[in-house]
Design a protein around this motif. Structure first.
Motif, PDB file in Angstrom:
ATOM      1  N   SER A 160      15.870 -52.140  78.738  1.00 49.29           N
ATOM      2  CA  SER A 160      15.028 -52.784  77.737  1.00 49.29           C
ATOM      3  C   SER A 160      14.940 -54.267  78.017  1.00 49.29           C
ATOM      4  CB  SER A 160      15.609 -52.570  76.336  1.00 49.29           C
ATOM      5  OG  SER A 160      14.911 -53.342  75.392  1.00 49.29           O
ATOM      6  N   GLN A 161      13.723 -54.816  77.889  1.00 42.54           N
ATOM      7  CA  GLN A 161      13.506 -56.240  78.092  1.00 42.54           C
ATOM      8  C   GLN A 161      13.689 -57.021  76.789  1.00 42.54           C
ATOM      9  OE1 GLN A 161       9.621 -56.700  79.854  1.00 42.54           O
ATOM     10  NE2 GLN A 161       9.981 -55.046  81.297  1.00 42.54           N
ATOM     11  N   SER A 162      14.090 -56.353  75.735  1.00 39.83           N
ATOM     12  CA  SER A 162      14.262 -57.013  74.455  1.00 39.83           C
ATOM     13  C   SER A 162      15.590 -56.596  73.851  1.00 39.83           C
ATOM     14  CB  SER A 162      13.121 -56.644  73.501  1.00 39.83           C
ATOM     15  OG  SER A 162      13.151 -55.255  73.232  1.00 39.83           O
ATOM     16  N   SER A 163      16.031 -57.342  72.862  1.00 38.06           N
ATOM     17  CA  SER A 163      17.258 -56.986  72.169  1.00 38.06           C
ATOM     18  C   SER A 163      16.935 -56.675  70.721  1.00 38.06           C
ATOM     19  CB  SER A 163      18.269 -58.134  72.249  1.00 38.06           C
ATOM     20  OG  SER A 163      17.790 -59.261  71.552  1.00 38.06           O
ATOM     21  N   VAL A 164      17.730 -55.810  70.157  1.00 32.06           N
ATOM     22  CA  VAL A 164      17.599 -55.442  68.756  1.00 32.06           C
ATOM     23  C   VAL A 164      18.936 -55.743  68.098  1.00 32.06           C
ATOM     24  CG1 VAL A 164      17.176 -53.578  67.129  1.00 32.06           C
ATOM     25  CG2 VAL A 164      15.946 -53.631  69.307  1.00 32.06           C
ATOM     26  N   THR A 165      18.888 -56.417  66.971  1.00 32.09           N
ATOM     27  CA  THR A 165      20.108 -56.752  66.245  1.00 32.09           C
ATOM     28  C   THR A 165      20.344 -55.723  65.158  1.00 32.09           C
ATOM     29  OG1 THR A 165      19.804 -59.116  66.644  1.00 32.09           O
ATOM     30  CG2 THR A 165      21.226 -58.501  64.820  1.00 32.09           C
ATOM     31  N   VAL A 166      21.590 -55.295  65.020  1.00 32.19           N
ATOM     32  CA  VAL A 166      21.934 -54.366  63.936  1.00 32.19           C
ATOM     33  C   VAL A 166      23.077 -54.970  63.134  1.00 32.19           C
ATOM     34  CG1 VAL A 166      23.478 -53.043  65.447  1.00 32.19           C
ATOM     35  CG2 VAL A 166      22.615 -52.009  63.340  1.00 32.19           C
ATOM     36  N   ASP A 167      22.907 -54.990  61.816  1.00 27.92           N
ATOM     37  CA  ASP A 167      23.911 -55.513  60.892  1.00 27.92           C
ATOM     38  C   ASP A 167      24.568 -54.361  60.141  1.00 27.92           C
ATOM     39  OD1 ASP A 167      23.585 -58.371  61.286  1.00 27.92           O
ATOM     40  OD2 ASP A 167      21.618 -58.128  60.366  1.00 27.92           O
ATOM     41  N   PHE A 168      25.889 -54.340  60.147  1.00 27.06           N
ATOM     42  CA  PHE A 168      26.658 -53.299  59.460  1.00 27.06           C
ATOM     43  C   PHE A 168      27.386 -53.901  58.259  1.00 27.06           C
ATOM     44  CE2 PHE A 168      26.402 -51.856  63.843  1.00 27.06           C
ATOM     45  CZ  PHE A 168      26.109 -50.511  63.713  1.00 27.06           C
ATOM     46  N   LYS A 169      27.512 -53.103  57.202  1.00 26.44           N
ATOM     47  CA  LYS A 169      28.326 -53.454  56.051  1.00 26.44           C
ATOM     48  C   LYS A 169      29.097 -52.214  55.613  1.00 26.44           C
ATOM     49  CE  LYS A 169      25.322 -57.131  54.288  1.00 26.44           C
ATOM     50  NZ  LYS A 169      24.531 -57.644  53.128  1.00 26.44           N
ATOM     51  N   TRP A 170      30.384 -52.401  55.283  1.00 24.70           N
ATOM     52  CA  TRP A 170      31.189 -51.265  54.866  1.00 24.70           C
ATOM     53  C   TRP A 170      32.357 -51.726  53.996  1.00 24.70           C
ATOM     54  CZ3 TRP A 170      31.497 -53.648  59.526  1.00 24.70           C
ATOM     55  CH2 TRP A 170      32.738 -53.996  60.026  1.00 24.70           C
ATOM     56  N   SER A 171      32.945 -50.780  53.298  1.00 29.84           N
ATOM     57  CA  SER A 171      34.122 -51.040  52.467  1.00 29.84           C
ATOM     58  C   SER A 171      35.351 -50.428  53.132  1.00 29.84           C
ATOM     59  CB  SER A 171      33.925 -50.458  51.064  1.00 29.84           C
ATOM     60  OG  SER A 171      32.772 -50.998  50.454  1.00 29.84           O
ATOM     61  N   HIS A 172      36.498 -50.666  52.549  1.00 33.13           N
ATOM     62  CA  HIS A 172      37.755 -50.087  53.036  1.00 33.13           C
ATOM     63  C   HIS A 172      38.048 -50.529  54.473  1.00 33.13           C
ATOM     64  CE1 HIS A 172      37.318 -47.713  49.437  1.00 33.13           C
ATOM     65  NE2 HIS A 172      36.243 -47.130  49.892  1.00 33.13           N
ATOM     66  N   VAL A 173      38.096 -51.831  54.672  1.00 32.99           N
ATOM     67  CA  VAL A 173      38.437 -52.378  55.991  1.00 32.99           C
ATOM     68  C   VAL A 173      39.919 -52.141  56.253  1.00 32.99           C
ATOM     69  CG1 VAL A 173      38.466 -54.457  57.416  1.00 32.99           C
ATOM     70  CG2 VAL A 173      36.657 -54.124  55.704  1.00 32.99           C
ATOM     71  N   GLU A 174      40.245 -51.697  57.458  1.00 30.28           N
ATOM     72  CA  GLU A 174      41.634 -51.382  57.790  1.00 30.28           C
ATOM     73  C   GLU A 174      42.258 -52.361  58.761  1.00 30.28           C
ATOM     74  OE1 GLU A 174      41.883 -47.368  59.077  1.00 30.28           O
ATOM     75  OE2 GLU A 174      41.134 -46.527  57.195  1.00 30.28           O
ATOM     76  N   SER A 175      41.444 -53.029  59.581  1.00 34.69           N
ATOM     77  CA  SER A 175      42.006 -53.977  60.546  1.00 34.69           C
ATOM     78  C   SER A 175      40.942 -54.966  60.989  1.00 34.69           C
ATOM     79  CB  SER A 175      42.572 -53.232  61.770  1.00 34.69           C
ATOM     80  OG  SER A 175      41.526 -52.532  62.444  1.00 34.69           O
ATOM     81  N   ILE A 176      41.390 -56.095  61.485  1.00 30.55           N
ATOM     82  CA  ILE A 176      40.476 -57.118  62.003  1.00 30.55           C
ATOM     83  C   ILE A 176      39.792 -56.599  63.264  1.00 30.55           C
ATOM     84  CG2 ILE A 176      40.319 -59.463  62.930  1.00 30.55           C
ATOM     85  CD1 ILE A 176      40.930 -59.384  59.959  1.00 30.55           C
ATOM     86  N   LEU A 177      38.500 -56.824  63.368  1.00 31.21           N
ATOM     87  CA  LEU A 177      37.661 -56.434  64.514  1.00 31.21           C
ATOM     88  C   LEU A 177      37.543 -54.916  64.675  1.00 31.21           C
ATOM     89  CD1 LEU A 177      38.574 -59.085  67.253  1.00 31.21           C
ATOM     90  CD2 LEU A 177      36.429 -58.862  66.006  1.00 31.21           C
ATOM     91  N   GLU A 178      37.778 -54.173  63.612  1.00 24.15           N
ATOM     92  CA  GLU A 178      37.596 -52.723  63.716  1.00 24.15           C
ATOM     93  C   GLU A 178      36.114 -52.394  63.915  1.00 24.15           C
ATOM     94  OE1 GLU A 178      38.969 -51.034  60.052  1.00 24.15           O
ATOM     95  OE2 GLU A 178      37.084 -51.379  59.000  1.00 24.15           O
TER      96      GLU A 178
END
Length: 571
Positions: free
Chosen positions: A228-246
């Motif tokens: 692909s000659q282009s990039s697509v950004t995806v944003d995630f949101k979630w609860s119940h985080v268990e660790s940094i950088l998961e």
């Protein structure tokens, strides 16, 4: 002493109130050393973490202006006393670099920033009659120089209001650390939660995670892997985080952010792709057309296929390619890749008009063709052609009409063929009742839409229902708003649809937020790990050599930004 403080708070308040009411966006110099700006919060990445995009005040170090020797150019800098302008100096190169650095936003000391926040807070306290604070002020944010042990880069304050009455103040501090590849040096999730507990002593807390990835897809066309000659950004949101950088779990909510799509060059003139001149190419086409007139219906499909393979990118060849190009469309393809001047256009069109007028050719065209040349071809069927003066802008307009006509058919063929929309929904974009300039603008909008759809369908493999929803959203948007390739279209998707992309990539941003309290009494503590600093007025140190920046290190490097919040109640 107290009266002096209240006087200073009142003076500061009156200045901010005046700037707020006047809507003045010009920098205001306060006490000769402080510059006050009135901007939107979304312009400042670190501030946007806290309060979104409402109007805010920014305080920073004021810059003075010095004149170049020829008095033709003004340069802004805060302090030029220690800079050597001698061109022969061995440090001249460093001086130039220093000048460039000094033009960036400049912070105040942490002590100065605290003073401004103190005045702001006092001025908003309804219990102090010495200040006329009937109207709440916009949030205040102050750039800091990291001179305190915490490494503070911003202090902020915003009013908490019940109706129009100020009931309290939320104070923010933003601390930053330089980038590191050592994940063990990052704060743990338990340590982060403890930071919030120490400040607020909550009975319960909510923990939310967020992450952003840049997706780069690929696909196979005719046994060839195409990135692909282009990039697509995806944003995630979630609860119940268990660790940094998961990694974001599949239960996350995911939103695609789409702006620039696949670049094709379809609407831009390129360098000539043919060794033959435009006139020679047109002559050869007319001669070939005459010699194959009797078998044209069997030849045209093969010729059309040959032309599209020569002119389009592989992706658009496979998606937009049509086997039913009529005479005008095939002529446009030849001229598009060969004309180099205004004269070329006029000479080529003259050859075609002469052939029509003398009955040398009887070309077929699509029934719904709208270009001037198509209308002349229809007239030639009855041995009567209007006179056309190929002077002025007429040849260019005729060529433009030919191209617009072909592109409209290409886009209709794809969008309706894929059942992404109907002709009724495309009426605005396909109308020929508006002038040529507006036709071009509307087709550029449609082209932008198509680039985005192709990226999502071909490289990301999104299902039909998501592509249909995205198409309708884009069509609806561009009926109202001007063409803007930087506009971000957003699309909700299920993370499982793109898990094979993001689960093998490193995030460009990863964050966690702990919150407690409700409504106006809610307080939050945030952490953002990013591949680039969120602060532009300080220089960060790194704990690794420069050569690891190219991606050859053991892992990505992250800058750390933490935001702390505290609440002061007045009532």
């Amino acid at each position: 002493m107290a009266s002096n403080v209240l006087f200073s708070a009142s003076k500061f308040f009156n200045i901010l109130r005046s700037l707020q009411h006047e809507g003045n966006n010009e920098p205001y110099i306060f006490e000769e050393v402080i510059q006050i700006l009135n901007v939107n919060g979304d312009r400042i990445a670190a501030v946007n973490m806290c309060c979104g995009n409402p109007p805010i005040f920014i305080c920073e170090k004021a810059v003075s202006k010095i004149s170049e020797p020829d008095n033709k150019q003004m340069t802004e800098m805060p302090n030029c006393a220690d800079i050597d302008f001698d061109a022969d100096s061995e440090d001249a190169e460093d001086d130039v670099s220093m000048l460039k650095t000094e033009l960036e936003p400049q912070p105040l000391t942490v002590m100065e920033a605290r003073q401004l926040l103190s005045w702001y807070t006092l001025s908003q306290n309804p219990n102090l009659s010495a200040v006329d604070n009937k109207h709440p002020l916009n949030p205040l944010w102050v750039r800091c120089d990291m001179s305190d042990p915490a490494g503070t880069t911003w202090f902020g304050a915003e009013t908490v209001c019940v109706g129009n009455k100020v009931s309290g103040i939320k104070l923010y501090s933003v601390t930053c650390k330089g980038s590191t590849v050592d994940k063990t040096s990052l704060i743990t999730l338990d340590e982060f939660k403890q930071e919030h507990k120490k400040r607020h002593h909550p009975s319960s807390m909510a923990v939310k995670g967020n992450a952003r990835f840049n997706l780069f897809g690929s696909t196979v066309v005719e046994n060839t892997m195409i990135e692909s000659q282009s990039s697509v950004t995806v944003d995630f949101k979630w609860s119940h985080v268990e660790s940094i950088l998961e990694t974001p779990p599949l239960s996350s909510t995911a939103t695609l952010t789409l702006a620039d799509g696949l670049r094709t060059g379809e609407t831009e003139w390129m360098e000539p792709l043919e060794s033959m001149s435009a006139v020679s190419l047109t002559k050869a086409y007319l001669e070939e057309f005459q010699s194959t007139a009797k078998t044209l219906q069997t030849e045209k499909a093969a010729e059309s296929t040959k032309l599209k393979c020569e002119t389009d990118t592989p992706i658009f060849n496979s998606l937009l390619g049509r086997g039913d190009l009529d005479f005008v469309e095939q002529l446009w393809v030849r001229m598009r890749k060969s004309v180099t001047s205004y004269q070329d256009i006029g000479d080529c069109l003259k050859l075609v008009l002469d052939a029509l007028r003398y009955g040398d050719i009887k070309p077929w065209i699509h029934r719904d063709s709208n270009s001037s040349l198509s209308k002349l071809i229809l007239q030639s069927y009855h041995q009567q052609i209007d006179h056309v003066s190929l002077t002025g802008v007429t040849p260019v307009h005729m060529l433009l009409e030919m191209g617009l006509d072909k592109m409209r058919k290409d886009y209709i063929n794809y969008l309706i063929g894929e059942q992404l929309t109907t002709l009724n929904h495309l009426c605005y974009y396909l109308s020929t009742e508006v002038d040529l300039q507006e036709q071009v603008i509307r087709l550029r909008k449609l082209h932008h839409l198509l680039e985005i759809i192709v990226t999502c369908s071909t490289f990301l493999g999104l299902p039909y229902d998501r592509l249909f929803l995205l198409t309708q959203s884009c069509l609806q948007h561009y009926k109202t708003y001007p063409h803007n390739e930087q506009h971000e279209f957003k699309l909700q998707i299920k993370p499982a649809l793109i898990s094979h992309f993001y689960q093998k990539e490193h995030p460009v941003a990863w964050g966690v937020e702990v919150s407690s309290g409700q409504g106006l009494r809610e307080v939050r503590t945030s952490l953002q790990l990013t591949d680039r600093p969120l602060v532009d007025h300080v220089i960060f140190e790194t704990d690794y050599p420069n050569e690891t920046l190219n991606g050859d290190s053991e892992g990505p490097a992250f800058f750390s930004t933490m935001v702390f919040c505290s609440l002061i109640n007045f009532t």
